[in-house]
Design a protein around this motif. Structure first.
Motif, PDB file in Angstrom:
ATOM      1  N   ARG A 130     -46.013 -78.398 -37.606  1.00 39.65           N
ATOM      2  CA  ARG A 130     -45.882 -77.327 -36.618  1.00 39.65           C
ATOM      3  C   ARG A 130     -44.433 -76.860 -36.503  1.00 39.65           C
ATOM      4  N   PHE A 131     -43.525 -77.825 -36.540  1.00 42.27           N
ATOM      5  CA  PHE A 131     -42.107 -77.481 -36.460  1.00 42.27           C
ATOM      6  C   PHE A 131     -41.678 -76.691 -37.692  1.00 42.27           C
ATOM      7  N   ILE A 132     -42.144 -77.087 -38.871  1.00 42.45           N
ATOM      8  CA  ILE A 132     -41.812 -76.355 -40.099  1.00 42.45           C
ATOM      9  C   ILE A 132     -42.356 -74.936 -40.025  1.00 42.45           C
ATOM     10  N   ALA A 133     -43.587 -74.776 -39.536  1.00 37.95           N
ATOM     11  CA  ALA A 133     -44.211 -73.454 -39.463  1.00 37.95           C
ATOM     12  C   ALA A 133     -43.442 -72.524 -38.532  1.00 37.95           C
ATOM     13  N   VAL A 134     -43.095 -73.012 -37.336  1.00 36.00           N
ATOM     14  CA  VAL A 134     -42.379 -72.153 -36.387  1.00 36.00           C
ATOM     15  C   VAL A 134     -40.957 -71.884 -36.878  1.00 36.00           C
ATOM     16  N   LEU A 135     -40.361 -72.854 -37.573  1.00 37.12           N
ATOM     17  CA  LEU A 135     -39.023 -72.655 -38.114  1.00 37.12           C
ATOM     18  C   LEU A 135     -39.030 -71.556 -39.179  1.00 37.12           C
ATOM     19  N   LEU A 136     -40.074 -71.518 -39.998  1.00 33.92           N
ATOM     20  CA  LEU A 136     -40.199 -70.455 -41.000  1.00 33.92           C
ATOM     21  C   LEU A 136     -40.234 -69.081 -40.334  1.00 33.92           C
ATOM     22  N   VAL A 137     -41.007 -68.963 -39.251  1.00 36.24           N
ATOM     23  CA  VAL A 137     -41.120 -67.685 -38.544  1.00 36.24           C
ATOM     24  C   VAL A 137     -39.776 -67.277 -37.950  1.00 36.24           C
ATOM     25  N   ILE A 138     -39.105 -68.224 -37.301  1.00 41.38           N
ATOM     26  CA  ILE A 138     -37.822 -67.911 -36.652  1.00 41.38           C
ATOM     27  C   ILE A 138     -36.780 -67.498 -37.686  1.00 41.38           C
ATOM     28  N   LEU A 139     -36.676 -68.236 -38.784  1.00 40.21           N
ATOM     29  CA  LEU A 139     -35.702 -67.903 -39.822  1.00 40.21           C
ATOM     30  C   LEU A 139     -36.009 -66.550 -40.450  1.00 40.21           C
ATOM     31  N   PHE A 140     -37.268 -66.249 -40.578  1.00 36.05           N
ATOM     32  CA  PHE A 140     -37.670 -64.931 -41.090  1.00 36.05           C
ATOM     33  C   PHE A 140     -37.227 -63.822 -40.152  1.00 36.05           C
ATOM     34  N   HIS A 141     -37.469 -64.002 -38.861  1.00 37.61           N
ATOM     35  CA  HIS A 141     -37.089 -62.989 -37.878  1.00 37.61           C
ATOM     36  C   HIS A 141     -35.574 -62.886 -37.701  1.00 37.61           C
ATOM     37  N   LEU A 142     -34.869 -63.972 -37.953  1.00 33.33           N
ATOM     38  CA  LEU A 142     -33.403 -63.933 -37.893  1.00 33.33           C
ATOM     39  C   LEU A 142     -32.791 -63.293 -39.135  1.00 33.33           C
ATOM     40  N   LYS A 143     -33.650 -62.994 -40.115  1.00 25.84           N
ATOM     41  CA  LYS A 143     -33.204 -62.393 -41.381  1.00 25.84           C
ATOM     42  C   LYS A 143     -32.271 -63.324 -42.146  1.00 25.84           C
ATOM     43  N   ILE A 144     -32.645 -64.611 -42.139  1.00 28.73           N
ATOM     44  CA  ILE A 144     -31.893 -65.577 -42.928  1.00 28.73           C
ATOM     45  C   ILE A 144     -32.269 -65.416 -44.402  1.00 28.73           C
ATOM     46  N   ARG A 145     -31.280 -65.389 -45.248  1.00 22.07           N
ATOM     47  CA  ARG A 145     -31.535 -65.180 -46.677  1.00 22.07           C
ATOM     48  C   ARG A 145     -32.437 -66.270 -47.246  1.00 22.07           C
ATOM     49  N   PHE A 146     -33.281 -65.899 -48.187  1.00 24.36           N
ATOM     50  CA  PHE A 146     -34.217 -66.782 -48.887  1.00 24.36           C
ATOM     51  C   PHE A 146     -35.446 -67.132 -48.049  1.00 24.36           C
ATOM     52  N   PHE A 147     -35.586 -66.563 -46.840  1.00 24.43           N
ATOM     53  CA  PHE A 147     -36.770 -66.861 -46.027  1.00 24.43           C
ATOM     54  C   PHE A 147     -37.616 -65.606 -45.809  1.00 24.43           C
ATOM     55  N   ASP A 148     -37.691 -64.768 -46.846  1.00 26.04           N
ATOM     56  CA  ASP A 148     -38.509 -63.565 -46.757  1.00 26.04           C
ATOM     57  C   ASP A 148     -39.995 -63.878 -46.635  1.00 26.04           C
ATOM     58  N   PHE A 149     -40.390 -65.089 -47.031  1.00 24.89           N
ATOM     59  CA  PHE A 149     -41.789 -65.490 -46.932  1.00 24.89           C
ATOM     60  C   PHE A 149     -42.083 -66.197 -45.611  1.00 24.89           C
ATOM     61  N   GLY A 150     -41.094 -66.202 -44.689  1.00 26.78           N
ATOM     62  CA  GLY A 150     -41.257 -66.951 -43.440  1.00 26.78           C
ATOM     63  C   GLY A 150     -42.385 -66.475 -42.561  1.00 26.78           C
ATOM     64  N   PHE A 151     -42.808 -65.203 -42.745  1.00 24.68           N
ATOM     65  CA  PHE A 151     -43.928 -64.693 -41.957  1.00 24.68           C
ATOM     66  C   PHE A 151     -45.180 -65.533 -42.161  1.00 24.68           C
ATOM     67  N   PHE A 152     -45.223 -66.268 -43.267  1.00 23.98           N
ATOM     68  CA  PHE A 152     -46.392 -67.087 -43.580  1.00 23.98           C
ATOM     69  C   PHE A 152     -46.548 -68.235 -42.598  1.00 23.98           C
ATOM     70  N   GLY A 153     -45.499 -68.509 -41.813  1.00 21.18           N
ATOM     71  CA  GLY A 153     -45.604 -69.566 -40.808  1.00 21.18           C
ATOM     72  C   GLY A 153     -46.703 -69.308 -39.805  1.00 21.18           C
ATOM     73  N   VAL A 154     -46.956 -68.037 -39.479  1.00 22.81           N
ATOM     74  CA  VAL A 154     -48.036 -67.700 -38.548  1.00 22.81           C
ATOM     75  C   VAL A 154     -49.384 -68.086 -39.131  1.00 22.81           C
ATOM     76  N   ASP A 155     -49.572 -67.832 -40.420  1.00 19.95           N
ATOM     77  CA  ASP A 155     -50.826 -68.207 -41.078  1.00 19.95           C
ATOM     78  C   ASP A 155     -51.027 -69.718 -41.052  1.00 19.95           C
ATOM     79  N   LEU A 156     -49.924 -70.447 -41.251  1.00 19.69           N
ATOM     80  CA  LEU A 156     -50.011 -71.911 -41.185  1.00 19.69           C
ATOM     81  C   LEU A 156     -50.409 -72.356 -39.784  1.00 19.69           C
ATOM     82  N   PHE A 157     -49.877 -71.682 -38.770  1.00 22.92           N
ATOM     83  CA  PHE A 157     -50.240 -72.012 -37.392  1.00 22.92           C
ATOM     84  C   PHE A 157     -51.731 -71.827 -37.153  1.00 22.92           C
ATOM     85  N   PHE A 158     -52.291 -70.774 -37.700  1.00 22.87           N
ATOM     86  CA  PHE A 158     -53.727 -70.545 -37.529  1.00 22.87           C
ATOM     87  C   PHE A 158     -54.530 -71.717 -38.095  1.00 22.87           C
TER      88      PHE A 158
END
Length: 594
Positions: free
Chosen positions: A17-45
């Motif tokens: 759960r922590f990895i999934a939410v971290l992916l989303v946050i890093l994606f929204h922060l526009k951290i480089r190399f985390f363009d796929f971070g939106f997938f964290g929401v799918d993992l949460f589902f």
């Protein structure tokens, strides 16, 4: 994305759960190399479906399962952090958005939908009218919460059936088929429950399988590395080959399978990761409004803004966890108290949304372009909303992108006065149609529909409005572009069709909040590396014998210096679109010209 009060807590799932939410946050922060971070929401589902189904099965084994108990637990976990987040940020955002009633209306309308967990539908329907950057929509991230609650409103009823697992499997199959069909047609499906059921359902399905305990964390690490490699390879190299939906299914089904393996993770050395997993719901709720406010406060987005946003998210989420999620009062609410809490929350949020909506626009703003929204499908598809097919009026065909909304009211008034039909084509393919890749399914479909429209209806005029600069920021060759425009326009002219090109609304390279935050916030320079090509295009269309070109020169800008204000009133809604006042000004300018 909420925490679950389950008796057998799995530290490994807290880590997921922590990895999934971290992916989303890093994606929204526009951290480089985390363009796929939106997938964290799918993992949460997937995780959510797995945990909730596991909890239900445990209650059934103990003979303690009931639909009433299920709903009580949902309200206990969902409402307190959500209410805390909205109580904190709504007043702040109301002040921030006070500079424009369109933005306030957006917030008010969102709150009224959140009260009934239907904001996901609202966000999908308003993508054409509001045309707001997601950076201006502080509660847009709650769309996923709405989907979960819609799903869990009916899900516990499946356990009253003799074979709930088969019912879940049937839902997964139906949902994946629907998602695959929409993916092929290019129709947006991201905000809908029907196309997210399979993601939640995968977690639900695998929860019925026996848990396999693994003592060594090495296997967990190996599985997660393999999973990330699969994610990166499929997203980067195979998405265009075998389709986005198939890729998503492969990745999420693999992840759901991994959830069966319970890894022994010692609590002591991993205390921070486990705390992050417990706080994942609050982390998700609080991170996006914080990013929006920081973005609107500072003119540039950089490492400092990222760091401040991240630290504030951690602090507020920890406070929310301790004061709201782990509060004994909320954790012990009875069913009746939970219902009262839900009713109070919904009533307060709805009333707040109503009160902050500017009264001058409360009646009209949300519904003003309702017909435009009805006939568009996320800017894709052919709209015949205004066409009275039963009479012999001549017709006007309007082709364009989201900028169509700036002239729609004008064209409706013209229709009423001059008695002609209007056909709108707000489409991702835009114009000229023959310039686009013929292999693109959507463009082919739209081209065919427009050809039928031209053949079967008395079209006497074609109006084109779009962000022309996009054609010169892309792969199109200028000479080939103009040749094809000339050929297309000549064919229309030979069919006695008048062609009108509207100039583009000057687009700023800087987002509206940044312009407002800058010391000299009223102006921007309308020029870029393609300005010469754009000037050449203006010359081409203004000199073409069969094109009536309406230039905005002198209306928005003088000597390439453009203003976001007119007589002290803000006229821009975002970097590419006008607000209500700007549209009114533009329509006054165009009234006689059209």
């Amino acid at each position: 994305m909420e925490n679950l009060d389950i008796k057998e807590k799995r530290n490994d799932i807290y880590l997921y759960r922590f990895i999934a939410v971290l992916l989303v946050i890093l994606f929204h922060l526009k951290i480089r190399f985390f363009d796929f971070g939106f997938f964290g929401v799918d993992l949460f589902f997937v995780i959510s479906g797995y945990l909730i189904t596991s909890s239900i099965l445990r209650d059934q084994d103990k003979g303690d399962y009931s639909v009433k108990k299920f709903y009580t637990k949902r309200i206990r976990r969902i409402i307190p952090p959500l209410f805390g987040m909205m109580l904190l940020f709504t007043p702040i955002l109301t002040i921030f958005y006070s500079f424009d009633e369109t933005l306030l209306t957006e917030i008010g309308a969102t709150l009224k939908r959140i009260a009934f967990y239907i904001q996901n539908i609202f966000f999908d329907q308003t993508s054409g009218y509001f045309s707001l950057s997601s950076k201006l929509r502080p509660f847009i991230h709650t769309w996923s919460l709405a989907i979960e609650e819609q799903f869990y409103l009916l899900y516990p009823l499946l356990f009253l059936l003799p074979k709930p697992r088969k019912a879940i499997l049937a839902l997964i199959v139906a949902s994946i088929i629907l998602t695959f069909a929409l993916d092929i047609k290019g129709v947006s499906y991201h905000y809908f429950l029907s196309t997210r059921i399979w993601q939640l359902g995968l977690g639900c399905f695998f929860a019925f399988l026996p848990t396999k305990k693994v003592e060594s964390a090495k296997k967990l690490i190996l599985m997660m590395i393999s999973y990330l490699i699969l994610l990166l390879i499929t997203q980067e190299f195979l998405a265009d080959t075998i389709g986005e939906t198939i890729i998503h299914f492969i990745i999420l089904a693999s992840f759901a399978y991994f959830l069966q393996y319970q890894i022994n993770i010692p609590k002591g050395p991993n205390k921070l990761f486990i705390l992050g997993g417990k706080s994942s719901y609050s982390l998700y709720l609080f991170h996006w409004p914080i990013i929006v406010i920081i973005y609107m406060t500072f003119p540039e987005w950089g490492a400092l803004q990222m760091g401040v946003s991240f630290v504030l998210t951690l602090i507020l989420s920890f406070i929310s966890l301790k004061l709201l999620e782990e509060n004994s009062f909320f954790k012990t609410m009875t069913f009746n108290k939970a219902l009262v809490t839900l009713a109070l929350f919904s009533g307060l949020v709805f009333t707040t949304g109503y009160l902050i909506t500017p009264k001058s626009s409360a009646k009209n703003t949300e519904n003003k372009y309702k017909s435009f929204e009805k006939c568009k499908d996320n800017n894709i598809g052919l709209c015949r909303e205004y066409a009275d097919q039963g009479n012999d009026r001549s017709g006007t065909l309007i082709i364009g992108d989201s900028q169509i909304s700036s002239i729609e009211t004008l064209m409706l008034k013209k229709q009423e006065q001059q008695k002609f039909n209007i056909f709108l084509v707000p489409d991702a393919c835009r114009f000229p149609l023959e310039l686009l890749d013929k292999s693109h399914y959507l463009c082919q479909q739209t081209n065919n529909e427009i050809e039928k429209l031209l053949e079967r209806n008395r079209i006497s005029r074609v109006v084109v409005t779009t962000l022309w600069q996009d054609y010169f920021n892309s792969e199109y060759d200028y000479q080939e572009l103009t040749r094809k425009i000339d050929r297309y326009i000549t064919n229309l002219h030979n069919s006695n069709v008048e062609v009108i090109f509207l100039d583009q609304i000057p687009a700023s390279s800087t987002e509206l909040p940044k312009l407002l935050a800058q010391e000299k916030s009223t102006h921007f320079i309308w020029s870029d590396e393609n300005s010469d090509k754009l000037s050449s295009f203006h010359s081409f269309v203004s000199e073409h014998p069969f094109i009536n070109f309406i230039s905005y020169e002198g209306f928005f800008c003088y000597a390439e210096k453009c203003s976001i204000y007119d007589n002290g009133k803000l006229i821009y809604q975002d970097a590419y679109h006008l607000n209500k006042e700007g549209k009114r000004k533009l329509q006054q300018f165009l009234w006689n010209k059209l």
